[in-house]
Design an enzyme around this catalytic site. Sequence first.
Site, PDB file in Angstrom:
ATOM      1  N   ARG A   1       0.844  -1.188   0.000  1.00  0.00           N
ATOM      2  CA  ARG A   1       0.000   0.000   0.000  1.00  0.00           C
ATOM      3  C   ARG A   1       0.878   1.235   0.000  1.00  0.00           C
ATOM      4  O   ARG A   1       1.861   1.320   0.738  1.00  0.00           O
ATOM      5  CB  ARG A   1      -0.932   0.020   1.230  1.00  0.00           C
ATOM      6  CG  ARG A   1      -2.066  -0.988   1.158  1.00  0.00           C
ATOM      7  CD  ARG A   1      -3.106  -0.580   0.114  1.00  0.00           C
ATOM      8  NE  ARG A   1      -4.123  -1.595  -0.078  1.00  0.00           N
ATOM      9  CZ  ARG A   1      -4.085  -2.533  -1.018  1.00  0.00           C
ATOM     10  NH1 ARG A   1      -3.047  -2.600  -1.840  1.00  0.00           N
ATOM     11  NH2 ARG A   1      -5.070  -3.394  -1.155  1.00  0.00           N
TER      12      ARG A   1
ATOM     13  N   GLU B   1      -2.846   7.607  -6.315  1.00  0.00           N
ATOM     14  CA  GLU B   1      -2.828   6.808  -7.541  1.00  0.00           C
ATOM     15  C   GLU B   1      -3.903   7.323  -8.475  1.00  0.00           C
ATOM     16  O   GLU B   1      -5.044   7.447  -8.055  1.00  0.00           O
ATOM     17  CB  GLU B   1      -3.058   5.327  -7.228  1.00  0.00           C
ATOM     18  CG  GLU B   1      -1.908   4.703  -6.458  1.00  0.00           C
ATOM     19  CD  GLU B   1      -2.097   3.214  -6.180  1.00  0.00           C
ATOM     20  OE1 GLU B   1      -3.149   2.651  -6.575  1.00  0.00           O
ATOM     21  OE2 GLU B   1      -1.199   2.597  -5.596  1.00  0.00           O
TER      22      GLU B   1
ATOM     23  N   HIS C   1       0.438   0.146 -10.239  1.00  0.00           N
ATOM     24  CA  HIS C   1      -0.372  -0.754  -9.399  1.00  0.00           C
ATOM     25  C   HIS C   1      -0.939  -1.908 -10.227  1.00  0.00           C
ATOM     26  O   HIS C   1      -2.152  -2.059 -10.384  1.00  0.00           O
ATOM     27  CB  HIS C   1      -1.507   0.012  -8.714  1.00  0.00           C
ATOM     28  CG  HIS C   1      -2.034  -0.720  -7.498  1.00  0.00           C
ATOM     29  ND1 HIS C   1      -2.728  -0.086  -6.493  1.00  0.00           N
ATOM     30  CD2 HIS C   1      -1.974  -2.029  -7.135  1.00  0.00           C
ATOM     31  CE1 HIS C   1      -3.079  -0.976  -5.564  1.00  0.00           C
ATOM     32  NE2 HIS C   1      -2.627  -2.155  -5.936  1.00  0.00           N
TER      33      HIS C   1
END
Length: 328
Positions: free
Chosen positions: A245, A274, A293
């Site tokens: 994370r 993000e 990601h």
Amino acid sequence: MQAAGKLMKVFVTRRIPQEGMEILSAAGVCEVNLWDSDEPVQRAELLKGVQGAHGLLCLLSDKIDVEVLDAAGPNLKVISTLSVGFDHLGLDEIKKRGIRVGYTPDVLTDATAELTVALLLATARRLPEGVEEVKNGGWSSRNPFWMCGYGLSGSTVGVIGLGRIGMAIARRLMPFGVKRLLYSGRTAKADAAELNGEFVPLDTLVSESDFIVVSCSLTPETRGMCDKAFFSKMKNTAVFVNPSRGAVVNQEDLYEALKSRQIAAAGLDVTTPEPLPTNHPLLTLKNCVVLPHIGSATYSTRRIMAALSAQNLLGGLQGTDMPSELTF
């Protein structure tokens, strides 16, 4: 109880793999309203779409807070997130309202572990830099240390959080000739014995590891854990990798540690926010590899995640067991 023959309303916040949509359609118990785009649903459309919904199928990028829950109203009985992470969900408020939550653990373990190993190798062996050298004409006569990086053979690897994903990462790294496996977390793990893993305090792991992989959950204790003090304890030849994370890392402190060469390099599959803005300082550094990601981004994994999230949603709608219900 839902009136016989009346379909329950479901809002899906993004296009998801067809496997998930087919499961919802075949069940015959819900009317699906889909935000028909590959881009995240706009906030106003999210608030509009959830109105009167009995079920919500969302993604990690969708912030489900009090405002969304209020917009949904009292019908909402289940939220199914197509992710293993759930820090985008306002769990305290969700719990108060008696709403069940489904998520997708386990099914992305292998994909995330594979990506983490790839990211570690790409960062340590400077693969993105090497590609750029080929493209920009830098591949010419070389001195002995041109494009040198760091190898796993004979190294010490530290994994912060040896859960399902952490263990899967460690199992994949050990055959590269890793000499020692250190790990930290709340408790020692019995599975670590198969890899001769050593349960050590975090400070020991940070100071003795050549490669540090963060694989812990985001909690109040781990938020901002990787900060200036953390990086100052690392070897200046150490490589830091975070597939967990983004908020576990203080990115300003990481930038300073990389720029000053306090640590050798970092590879990130997660950031805050993000997507990371294209003008972010981390993106100016050659010794920082940032991915968008994509830990679970294999075709097969995403299909399985979509199917599981649909099954979780149906379980919540019908008051039956969910394959993967979050206990909180």
